[in-house]
Motif scaffolding. Sequence first.
Motif, PDB file in Angstrom:
ATOM      1  N   ARG A   6       0.830  -1.217   0.000  1.00  0.00           N
ATOM      2  CA  ARG A   6       0.000   0.000   0.000  1.00  0.00           C
ATOM      3  C   ARG A   6       0.851   1.248   0.000  1.00  0.00           C
ATOM      4  O   ARG A   6       1.990   1.247   0.450  1.00  0.00           O
ATOM      5  CB  ARG A   6      -0.917   0.021   1.237  1.00  0.00           C
ATOM      6  N   ARG A   7       0.251   2.309  -0.503  1.00  0.00           N
ATOM      7  CA  ARG A   7       0.843   3.642  -0.480  1.00  0.00           C
ATOM      8  C   ARG A   7      -0.073   4.473   0.414  1.00  0.00           C
ATOM      9  O   ARG A   7      -1.235   4.664   0.100  1.00  0.00           O
ATOM     10  CB  ARG A   7       0.858   4.165  -1.914  1.00  0.00           C
ATOM     11  N   PHE A   8       0.418   4.876   1.557  1.00  0.00           N
ATOM     12  CA  PHE A   8      -0.419   5.601   2.524  1.00  0.00           C
ATOM     13  C   PHE A   8      -0.146   7.105   2.423  1.00  0.00           C
ATOM     14  O   PHE A   8       1.019   7.520   2.440  1.00  0.00           O
ATOM     15  CB  PHE A   8      -0.075   5.196   3.955  1.00  0.00           C
ATOM     16  N   ASP A   9      -1.183   7.872   2.396  1.00  0.00           N
ATOM     17  CA  ASP A   9      -1.016   9.299   2.602  1.00  0.00           C
ATOM     18  C   ASP A   9      -0.788   9.509   4.102  1.00  0.00           C
ATOM     19  O   ASP A   9      -1.375   8.809   4.926  1.00  0.00           O
ATOM     20  CB  ASP A   9      -2.275  10.046   2.149  1.00  0.00           C
ATOM     21  N   ILE A  10       0.072  10.453   4.453  1.00  0.00           N
ATOM     22  CA  ILE A  10       0.396  10.662   5.863  1.00  0.00           C
ATOM     23  C   ILE A  10      -0.858  10.888   6.719  1.00  0.00           C
ATOM     24  O   ILE A  10      -0.946  10.398   7.845  1.00  0.00           O
ATOM     25  CB  ILE A  10       1.424  11.821   6.053  1.00  0.00           C
ATOM     26  N   ASP A  11      -1.849  11.583   6.165  1.00  0.00           N
ATOM     27  CA  ASP A  11      -3.036  11.856   6.979  1.00  0.00           C
ATOM     28  C   ASP A  11      -3.875  10.597   7.213  1.00  0.00           C
ATOM     29  O   ASP A  11      -4.560  10.487   8.228  1.00  0.00           O
ATOM     30  CB  ASP A  11      -3.846  13.000   6.366  1.00  0.00           C
ATOM     31  N   ALA A  12      -3.785   9.632   6.305  1.00  0.00           N
ATOM     32  CA  ALA A  12      -4.446   8.340   6.528  1.00  0.00           C
ATOM     33  C   ALA A  12      -3.659   7.538   7.568  1.00  0.00           C
ATOM     34  O   ALA A  12      -4.238   6.875   8.433  1.00  0.00           O
ATOM     35  CB  ALA A  12      -4.552   7.567   5.213  1.00  0.00           C
ATOM     36  N   LEU A  13      -2.340   7.613   7.485  1.00  0.00           N
ATOM     37  CA  LEU A  13      -1.502   6.880   8.456  1.00  0.00           C
ATOM     38  C   LEU A  13      -1.749   7.361   9.884  1.00  0.00           C
ATOM     39  O   LEU A  13      -1.736   6.580  10.832  1.00  0.00           O
ATOM     40  CB  LEU A  13      -0.019   7.093   8.140  1.00  0.00           C
ATOM     41  N   LEU A  14      -1.984   8.663  10.006  1.00  0.00           N
ATOM     42  CA  LEU A  14      -2.233   9.236  11.341  1.00  0.00           C
ATOM     43  C   LEU A  14      -3.471   8.633  11.992  1.00  0.00           C
ATOM     44  O   LEU A  14      -3.596   8.622  13.209  1.00  0.00           O
ATOM     45  CB  LEU A  14      -2.404  10.757  11.238  1.00  0.00           C
ATOM     46  N   LYS A  15      -4.385   8.122  11.129  1.00  0.00           N
ATOM     47  CA  LYS A  15      -5.650   7.603  11.662  1.00  0.00           C
ATOM     48  C   LYS A  15      -5.682   6.086  11.722  1.00  0.00           C
ATOM     49  O   LYS A  15      -6.693   5.501  12.087  1.00  0.00           O
ATOM     50  CB  LYS A  15      -6.810   8.094  10.784  1.00  0.00           C
ATOM     51  N   LEU A  16      -4.573   5.434  11.369  1.00  0.00           N
ATOM     52  CA  LEU A  16      -4.584   3.973  11.275  1.00  0.00           C
ATOM     53  C   LEU A  16      -4.803   3.289  12.626  1.00  0.00           C
ATOM     54  O   LEU A  16      -5.417   2.223  12.705  1.00  0.00           O
ATOM     55  CB  LEU A  16      -3.265   3.489  10.659  1.00  0.00           C
ATOM     56  N   ALA A  17      -4.299   3.879  13.700  1.00  0.00           N
ATOM     57  CA  ALA A  17      -4.438   3.269  15.038  1.00  0.00           C
ATOM     58  C   ALA A  17      -4.466   4.398  16.067  1.00  0.00           C
ATOM     59  O   ALA A  17      -3.998   5.509  15.779  1.00  0.00           O
ATOM     60  CB  ALA A  17      -3.270   2.321  15.298  1.00  0.00           C
ATOM     61  N   PRO A  18      -5.012   4.125  17.260  1.00  0.00           N
ATOM     62  CA  PRO A  18      -5.095   5.188  18.279  1.00  0.00           C
ATOM     63  C   PRO A  18      -3.707   5.661  18.706  1.00  0.00           C
ATOM     64  O   PRO A  18      -2.803   4.853  18.916  1.00  0.00           O
ATOM     65  CB  PRO A  18      -5.822   4.514  19.452  1.00  0.00           C
ATOM     66  N   MET A  19      -3.573   6.970  18.827  1.00  0.00           N
ATOM     67  CA  MET A  19      -2.294   7.557  19.238  1.00  0.00           C
ATOM     68  C   MET A  19      -2.090   7.397  20.747  1.00  0.00           C
ATOM     69  O   MET A  19      -2.979   7.682  21.531  1.00  0.00           O
ATOM     70  CB  MET A  19      -2.273   9.048  18.901  1.00  0.00           C
ATOM     71  N   GLN A  20      -0.890   6.955  21.090  1.00  0.00           N
ATOM     72  CA  GLN A  20      -0.526   6.796  22.501  1.00  0.00           C
ATOM     73  C   GLN A  20       0.664   7.693  22.809  1.00  0.00           C
ATOM     74  O   GLN A  20       1.510   7.912  21.949  1.00  0.00           O
ATOM     75  CB  GLN A  20      -0.056   5.366  22.780  1.00  0.00           C
ATOM     76  N   GLU A  21       0.720   8.137  24.058  1.00  0.00           N
ATOM     77  CA  GLU A  21       1.934   8.799  24.519  1.00  0.00           C
ATOM     78  C   GLU A  21       2.716   7.809  25.353  1.00  0.00           C
ATOM     79  O   GLU A  21       2.172   7.168  26.245  1.00  0.00           O
ATOM     80  CB  GLU A  21       1.618  10.033  25.356  1.00  0.00           C
ATOM     81  N   ARG A  22       3.997   7.655  25.028  1.00  0.00           N
ATOM     82  CA  ARG A  22       4.866   6.734  25.764  1.00  0.00           C
ATOM     83  C   ARG A  22       6.182   7.427  26.096  1.00  0.00           C
ATOM     84  O   ARG A  22       6.806   8.011  25.203  1.00  0.00           O
ATOM     85  CB  ARG A  22       5.188   5.513  24.916  1.00  0.00           C
ATOM     86  N   ILE A  23       6.588   7.301  27.322  1.00  0.00           N
ATOM     87  CA  ILE A  23       7.861   7.890  27.733  1.00  0.00           C
ATOM     88  C   ILE A  23       8.940   6.818  27.619  1.00  0.00           C
ATOM     89  O   ILE A  23       8.858   5.767  28.264  1.00  0.00           O
ATOM     90  CB  ILE A  23       7.760   8.429  29.168  1.00  0.00           C
ATOM     91  N   TYR A  24       9.920   7.082  26.773  1.00  0.00           N
ATOM     92  CA  TYR A  24      10.994   6.118  26.539  1.00  0.00           C
ATOM     93  C   TYR A  24      12.349   6.756  26.817  1.00  0.00           C
ATOM     94  O   TYR A  24      12.559   7.927  26.498  1.00  0.00           O
ATOM     95  CB  TYR A  24      11.032   5.692  25.074  1.00  0.00           C
ATOM     96  N   ARG A  25      13.273   5.938  27.311  1.00  0.00           N
ATOM     97  CA  ARG A  25      14.674   6.351  27.316  1.00  0.00           C
ATOM     98  C   ARG A  25      15.215   6.242  25.893  1.00  0.00           C
ATOM     99  O   ARG A  25      14.812   5.355  25.136  1.00  0.00           O
ATOM    100  CB  ARG A  25      15.493   5.447  28.254  1.00  0.00           C
ATOM    101  N   HIS A  26      16.125   7.123  25.559  1.00  0.00           N
ATOM    102  CA  HIS A  26      16.649   7.258  24.194  1.00  0.00           C
ATOM    103  C   HIS A  26      18.159   7.325  24.361  1.00  0.00           C
ATOM    104  O   HIS A  26      18.665   8.215  25.034  1.00  0.00           O
ATOM    105  CB  HIS A  26      16.056   8.574  23.670  1.00  0.00           C
ATOM    106  N   ARG A  27      18.894   6.359  23.817  1.00  0.00           N
ATOM    107  CA  ARG A  27      20.347   6.283  24.057  1.00  0.00           C
ATOM    108  C   ARG A  27      21.080   6.320  22.723  1.00  0.00           C
ATOM    109  O   ARG A  27      20.894   5.462  21.867  1.00  0.00           O
ATOM    110  CB  ARG A  27      20.642   4.983  24.816  1.00  0.00           C
TER     111      ARG A  27
END
Length: 269
Positions: free
Chosen positions: A61-82
Motif C-alpha cells: 500500500r501507499r499511505f497518505d500521511i493523513d491516513a496513516l495518522l488515523k490507522l491506530a489510536p495515538m498513545q503517549e509513551r515515555i521512553y529512554r533514548h540512548r
Amino acid sequence: MPATRNAEYGAHETLTPYSDVTTYNNFYEFGTSKSDPARYAGSLHTRPWTVVVDGEVHKPRRFDIDALLKLAPMQERIYRHRCVEGWSMVIPWIGYPLSALLRAVEPTGNAKFITYQTLLDPAEMPGQNDPVLAWPYLEGLRMDEAMHPLTLLAFGLYGEVLPNQDGAPLRMVIPWKYGFKGGKSIVRISLVERQPVTSWMRAVPNWYGFYSNVNPDVSPQNWSQATERRIGDGRFGGLFAPRLKTRLFNGYAKQVADLYRGMDLRRDF
Ligand code: MTE
C-alpha cells in the motif's frame, strides 16, 4: 497532537526538556553538528507525504500521511533514548506500535526483516550532497523486533506534531537499540527475506552491527558504551552531569531479552 498516555510505557524518570530534545539532534541530512537539524530542517516539506509499504506482503500500500495518522489510536509513551555517541534523553513520544501498520499490509511467510528509508531529496535535505553516508538513510529490524509492542511509529513528541529536526512527519523509535536505528522522515518500509545492510553498516562495518542493541558490555567502537550522559541534567546542558551506568537493552531487558535468547551478543552486536 492528541494522544492517550500509556502508563505501562512510562520511564518514570525526569523528562529531558523540550528545548534539548529539539535542538540537540542527529539528522545528517541537515548537517553533522548537533545544532544543524534545528537550524536547517525548516527546508523540509512534510505535506504532501506518502509512505510506501511493500515487499513480502499480500497487500502492498501507499499511505497518505493523513491516513496513516488515523490507522491506530495515538498513545503517549515515555521512553529512554540512548545514542551510540554516549548521550541519552527521556522523551514523551506520540505514536502507535509499528505492528499495527505491518498487520494492515499482511506480511507473507517470507517476511523475515524490514527495511525503512528516509526521504531522498538533496534540494530539501542539503546534507545529502555530502557523501558522509550512502543516501537515503536506511535502517532495518528483524521481523520479531519490528512487531514487538515497544517498537513505535512516532508522529509527535511532548504533545505536539514532531518538529522537522526530530524526524517529521514520522520516524521509528526502538528504545532498546541505539538511536541510529530510529530512522527519521520515513517514505518507505519494505518487508524482505534477507537481513539488510544498513547505511551505518555500510559506512563503518566494524563499529555498527545490524542489531545495535544497547549493551554496556560490548563496545565495538573505539569508545566505551558502559556509561552515558543524560542531556539536560544539571547545568550547561548536562555537560557536567554525572555519568549514568548504561543498562543492558537500555533498561528494557525484561521486555526484549527473550528475542535474543541463544544469540552471542558479542558477535551479533
Ligand atoms: N535518521 C536519519 N534519516 N538521519 C540521521 O542522521 N540519525 C540517527 C537517528 N535517525 C539519523 C536518523 C541517530 S545517530 C540518532 S542518535 C537519532 O536519530 C537521534 O534522534 P534525535 O535527534 O531525535 O534525538
